[in-house]
Write an enzyme that holds these catalytic residues in place. Sequence first.
Site, PDB file in Angstrom:
ATOM      1  N   GLU A 149      -0.655 -11.958  -1.257  1.00 19.99           N
ATOM      2  CA  GLU A 149      -1.983 -12.508  -0.977  1.00 19.99           C
ATOM      3  C   GLU A 149      -2.244 -13.803  -1.756  1.00 19.99           C
ATOM      4  O   GLU A 149      -3.018 -13.816  -2.718  1.00 19.99           O
ATOM      5  CB  GLU A 149      -3.055 -11.456  -1.296  1.00 19.99           C
ATOM      6  CG  GLU A 149      -2.941 -10.221  -0.431  1.00 19.99           C
ATOM      7  CD  GLU A 149      -3.928  -9.129  -0.784  1.00 19.99           C
ATOM      8  OE1 GLU A 149      -4.238  -8.297   0.082  1.00 19.99           O
ATOM      9  OE2 GLU A 149      -4.392  -9.101  -1.949  1.00 19.99           O
ATOM     10  N   GLU A 239      -0.837  -4.694   5.437  1.00 18.12           N
ATOM     11  CA  GLU A 239      -1.913  -3.832   4.963  1.00 18.12           C
ATOM     12  C   GLU A 239      -2.996  -3.791   6.036  1.00 18.12           C
ATOM     13  O   GLU A 239      -3.608  -4.810   6.329  1.00 18.12           O
ATOM     14  CB  GLU A 239      -2.524  -4.347   3.650  1.00 18.12           C
ATOM     15  CG  GLU A 239      -1.589  -4.352   2.461  1.00 18.12           C
ATOM     16  CD  GLU A 239      -2.267  -4.879   1.197  1.00 18.12           C
ATOM     17  OE1 GLU A 239      -3.517  -4.847   1.126  1.00 18.12           O
ATOM     18  OE2 GLU A 239      -1.542  -5.345   0.293  1.00 18.12           O
TER      19      GLU A 239
END
Length: 968
Positions: A149, A239
């Site tokens: 991320e 995710e």
Amino acid sequence: MIIKGQRVFLHSGEFHTWRLPVPSLWPDILEKAKAAGLNAVSIYTHMGLINPSRGVVDFDGFRALKPLYEAAKAAGIWVVVRPGSYINAETTAGGIAHWITAEVAGRLRTNDSDWTEAWRDYILGIIEETAPYQINAGGPVIAIQLDNEYTQDYPGHGEYYEELKKVFHDSKIVVPLTYNDPNQGGNFINGTGAVDLYGMDSYPQRFDCSHPSAWRPVVTNYHEYHERVNPSQPWYIPEFQAGSYDAWGPGAPGYAPCAELTGPAFQSVFNLQLWASNAKLINYYMLYGGTSWGGLPFPGVYTSYDYGAPISESRALTTKYDELKLQGLFVRSSPDFTKTDWIGDSRDAQSNVSTNADVFLTLLRNPDSHASFYIARQNDSTSTANVTFKMTVDTLWGMHEIPLPIALDGRESKVVVTDYTFGANSPLRYSTAAILFAGVIGSRDVVFLHGKMSQNHAFSFFPTGTPNPWFRSTDHHSLVRMTERSKRDSTEVTILPGIDGVITIYDSDTQLVLFADSETAATFWAPVLQGPSEDPFRAFWGIGSTQAVMVGGPYLVRSAALEDGGARLALRGDLREGVRMTLVGPPGVRSVTWNGMDIGSGDFVEGANSIRVFDLQPRVALARVRTPELTGWRYADSLPEIQDGFDDKEWVVADHTETNVPEKMWYGDGRVLYGCDYGFCENVVLWRGHFNASGVEKSVNLSINGGEAFAASVWLNDVFLNTSYGNSTNNMNIIEETDDLFVFPPRALKPGEDNVITIVQDNMGLNETDGDNADTSKNPRGIRGFTLANGSFSDWKVQGKVGGYTGYPDKTRGIFNEGGLFGERRGWHLPGFNTSEWKLHELSDGLPSGEAGVGFFVTTFQLDVESFLDVHMSFTFDDPLGPAYRAFLFVNGWMMGKRVANLGPQAKFPVPQGILDYSGENTVAVALWAMENETISPRLRLVVDGVFDSSLGGVETNNPPWSNTDRP
């Protein structure tokens, strides 16, 4: 994704082994993943645990990767490894080792040289542990993610990824390197730092569970985004939301509303919307959340990381697991679904085949077989209205109008299939009923369909073979109609509302067609029959085996195996209660065993000799498991630091004048009082500021930084001054730093003598990366400002856990387990410490003084649980929210809970077997910190949350006892 020449829909769940620090329980989670139809797990590894200090890389105990890889291979579960170094994961510093936040001057997560030097040993350790378990070596590891991320265009970020790539490429790692984008940023697809496979995470409901019925709508542009940024790669979601974390504070709802917010309805609508975007690699975060024990949490979360996940913190299966299993077995049963073209949706005329404008359809089609998948939801995905629609579908046999209306009951999605093949070569012309299982059992093509009891369902198939003599036609069933359109055409089956249980639609020597209501279907399992023993991939569905059986009734079916030349079927699983077990298996099976016990050949269902039933009972009465009362507590004071004569000469002198933490001291005399700079980042840290009093000193001003929801209590000598409180109210009204004036009461000073300001400070962990700036994990935990009115300090001393991050003695439980309380430093929390000379004093009576302070309470109890029982237990504080105290709960030496009674919400702390010794003595210790001069009365119980007759077994304990080695 192509694995061993087979196209695979990667259907995965997130599992952090370090949040279940009992390696012998890891197979439990993997087997539950497999039983749900999933074929993979994604794992974060934790740099802070594995690399606790410079040059130390530790894969012992629960930090190990090899046991996980071995268990995954045995279960037939692929593994995607995500080592970071940064992982986020609601853990302290996002997983970056604490020593780095103090010792590295350069920018974290960039190509700055000292950061590169800092992460290198850890990544090389991950490579060494993982390389032998890659798929090319017969192992389960199929991909490794770089960091997590992040953004590509910020200075040094892309170059950092290039350095990571080089280390992996220069090693024995051959599997693809992946990336997880936190939003639709298009990072690391091309250019500097680009990875082999791009992915993007998605949390459409975000992270406030306070209003679980209030939904955000589905995201509708994922397919377009994928087509725009990386159409040449499979659409990968590393995710996808399967729960939510919960925050500190009285406004925080706890995890039950999180499970509701992301419950079966959410899974139905949002998971299938993700399928509709043509995603073929999906990882649900979290499958099992576990426990952020010790100092693992970042400041925004508490001990429990239950996450409202399909598998609860105690390892129990939830209603979300049932829905995940219904979806997972459908995906596993549908090889045509692994390869589909996105044809269109209700925005174009070709795909808009619904008669109701309130219904939104997306059409996916396999280009080779023409199998089509219409994914239906309401146009307003948040709507709770019930709607119906009809469809006319294009099949290989021409256009066909489905005879019954299709219902969507509020927040519900469906997959309507056409031209779908079940088993070896049996086609379904269409089905509005959901598919639980499709495959070959024995030599027959088998399909098991299901749908809500309150709805209509229809499907059309082509019967083959000779009906078995025991088969009774469904003509007698008032809710089922079968219409044979012609000899060369399909048989159409319509099912009216009201079906309860399993019914046989067709039973021949070549086919078996079953239907059940969805509630009954959720009680069924389809364990894989492993392939030949010489095949290292024998347990992997679609690679080593495509054979399964169907078993209905038990709480869990972990595995199935044919023995004695196929004459005996060996089942392993768990029971919560006695059940009538249903079996659909190969005809050659003559006997069945359950957890090694012979249960005979079963009874045939009348009119359906393809189905056998068994009476399956637990080995003991499960309700008889009892827990002991927690009594006989021994007590000792754990704050001698405020008493006259306390000697802190062995403490660390806090005399640094420089720091790598970007946030500098607010005020003082030039000294830096940040705990991490002295090796004390985790849990409770104590500070002692000395000054020789002239008698005119009136107060001390302290700015204290401990992170969201922290606390710090302050004494002058042995006189309590006050407590500074951080705050969180469901991640609002956040206070992570205070600036308070502490006024000295009369006669508290000792003029002409050494006086001491003692501060007991609870560190709540380090922050995660904020945006592009990873240095936001370099936090000024400690004292950011100090001023003594009319005086000045001489020495400042600091003490956290024994040895700091370089010399802590408990290598088994690791760096995050202990803090700096006197009792922790002495090892009072460890089993075997002799408390016989301590006074008897019940925990519920609080501290004997009734004043602010810290005390240790210790007791022991015996457990004697049968080895075949999986018993879920929790420690529960029964006293209400509000009193100003913190309690640190240690179970056999492991800090398994932090109770913050004035904030909450957590009062219940699950503790697994392996931490608890189910056949011996257990030690529980509570470090109780009263933060005001008032009596507190914590009430602690050990409770049973669930009892299961289980095949799990073999749970090992690793709870080293007290030793005075390296302790004062």
